[in-house]
Design a protein around this motif. Structure first.
Motif, PDB file in Angstrom:
ATOM      1  N   PHE A 150      53.971 -17.258 -44.339  1.00 46.70           N
ATOM      2  CA  PHE A 150      54.265 -15.859 -44.653  1.00 46.70           C
ATOM      3  C   PHE A 150      55.755 -15.591 -44.816  1.00 46.70           C
ATOM      4  CE2 PHE A 150      49.872 -14.874 -43.667  1.00 46.70           C
ATOM      5  CZ  PHE A 150      49.618 -13.996 -44.707  1.00 46.70           C
TER       6      PHE A 150
ATOM      7  N   ASP C   5      51.564  -9.234 -49.519  1.00 49.91           N
ATOM      8  CA  ASP C   5      50.899  -9.415 -48.244  1.00 49.91           C
ATOM      9  C   ASP C   5      49.552 -10.064 -48.528  1.00 49.91           C
ATOM     10  OD1 ASP C   5      51.321  -9.336 -45.607  1.00 49.91           O
ATOM     11  OD2 ASP C   5      50.461  -7.369 -45.288  1.00 49.91           O
ATOM     12  N   GLY C   6      48.951 -10.585 -47.520  1.00 53.59           N
ATOM     13  CA  GLY C   6      47.623 -11.152 -47.694  1.00 53.59           C
ATOM     14  C   GLY C   6      47.608 -12.574 -48.209  1.00 53.59           C
ATOM     15  N   ALA C  29      44.216 -16.079 -41.168  1.00 53.39           N
ATOM     16  CA  ALA C  29      44.926 -14.996 -41.864  1.00 53.39           C
ATOM     17  C   ALA C  29      44.316 -13.642 -41.530  1.00 53.39           C
ATOM     18  CB  ALA C  29      44.889 -15.249 -43.367  1.00 53.39           C
ATOM     19  N   LYS C  34      45.859  -9.849 -42.006  1.00 56.39           N
ATOM     20  CA  LYS C  34      46.196  -9.921 -43.428  1.00 56.39           C
ATOM     21  C   LYS C  34      44.937  -9.743 -44.277  1.00 56.39           C
ATOM     22  CE  LYS C  34      50.377 -11.343 -42.326  1.00 56.39           C
ATOM     23  NZ  LYS C  34      51.580 -10.534 -42.582  1.00 56.39           N
ATOM     24  N   THR C  36      42.504 -10.857 -46.825  1.00 58.35           N
ATOM     25  CA  THR C  36      42.215 -12.236 -47.211  1.00 58.35           C
ATOM     26  C   THR C  36      41.055 -12.293 -48.196  1.00 58.35           C
ATOM     27  OG1 THR C  36      42.920 -12.881 -44.989  1.00 58.35           O
ATOM     28  CG2 THR C  36      41.777 -14.541 -46.287  1.00 58.35           C
ATOM     29  N   SER C 152      49.373 -11.216 -53.134  1.00 57.01           N
ATOM     30  CA  SER C 152      49.324 -12.033 -51.924  1.00 57.01           C
ATOM     31  C   SER C 152      50.649 -12.751 -51.701  1.00 57.01           C
ATOM     32  CB  SER C 152      48.215 -13.090 -52.042  1.00 57.01           C
ATOM     33  OG  SER C 152      46.960 -12.478 -52.135  1.00 57.01           O
TER      34      SER C 152
END
Lengths: 158, 158, 158
Positions: A150, C5-6, C29, C34, C36, C152
């Motif tokens: 991340f 993110d993710g 995750a 997050k 996903t 992501s």
């Protein structure tokens, strides 16, 4: 560690050519000044073993036999009929003066690439912490790997 | 090239199904207006070969025999017993009117996808620059690939 | 969905160990909060099948025979000689109390991991929407997957 910098490489595969590619990319990233982490899991754990027989249980012994010899005994993902694939790959590398796997790993370590070992994989494959080379950070899990990922710009599954 | 945009695909595998997936993703990204780069390395170099026999040295000849015919002779990663896998895959594709590999590659090029060839892989596999299709940018290394990757939102190792 | 993110995981492979790794990362995750997404394509579609025989056409029947039984019949990418690989993998997992594949998938779903099925793969492999588990979002393509990937931080091809 800044956000969106660095490289995280999940080394899942244990084949010589894929491990070779993983270290090559890691070295390139570290040479470019990027924080680089390699997370060794499943068959990839072989690439950070010392080279001795691993595990005492049934499966560990079986894996040990198959994996005996550590990084120098890793074969490529194709044409590995009775070791001929590994031999050809080494021959080809040598005759073209391409660095071998063990030297690649040393270069990566020297350049500051961090090597992380997946704890669950070690347990399942019955690989002891002592079986891994000293430069490896043990007891890492998916959470540790994801934390690195991340904060990385590039994350690869190899 | 803006930061955090675009797609970089490292095509390491030479199997038909994986190369197929790589071109499909590249086409999707290019169609969405993203800068898309494909870096062909190791077995993936086959996917940008012209189709003629490659290499004159021992290993090159061996690889050439195995790879003879270029992109149309690539087999899938499974069920490739004596070519039956490739045949089945093509049959399946055709009967469902899915685009074949060579057309996929042409579409990718037409949409502006950039194809980069890994120089070290070419040397090791004894593949000459002339053996690659004209649209390929030769003499690229890990550093070039990483530079693209660091400006991409998505980087994949296939 | 916020930018950067993710996690998006493209599950291309159908082997037990790789599917296992994919779900493990997805669960990690999702557990970290997050978003996903898992996009199942090619052989990966097996991992979201109900377990019954798939397809009525020639290739579908062939695939069906090979894939019969769904997620519990998936073998690892290595040592899968006549099922012994799958048996060893399960034995090893069980004796070390590691969660099995089906439970992993359930955990992922419970944690909110979204499962997307590649429509073209379903067509080519002659897999009907009814053959997939209910939690799967059908009719997705590369464009849907890429949209997720572009939002992501981490996108993997497994």
């Amino acid at each position: 560690m800044e956000k969106n910098d660095g490289v995280t490489i999940i080394v899942f595969s244990g084949e010589m050519d894929k491990v070779f590619a993983a270290f090559s990319i890691a070295i390139g990233a570290a040479a470019a000044g990027k924080e680089t982490n390699m997370f060794f899991t499943f068959w990839g754990v072989k690439a950070i073993q010392k080279g001795n027989l691993t595990g005492q249980g049934f499966f560990g012994r079986m894996m040990g036999l198959l994996n005996r010899g550590g990084i120098n005994r890793i074969g490529p993902s194709r044409f590995n009929f009775g070791g001929i694939g590994r031999w050809m790959f080494k021959y080809m590398m040598k005759s073209h003066k391409v660095t071998l796997l063990e030297e690649l790993r040393k270069t990566a370590i020297d350049l500051g690439v961090k090597l992380l070992a997946c704890e669950v994989s070690m347990q399942v494959m019955e690989i002891d912490a002592d079986d891994l080379i000293d430069e490896v950070e043990k007891s890492c899990g998916v959470a540790t790997m994801l934390e690195k990922a991340f904060h990385s710009q590039v994350t690869l599954f190899i």
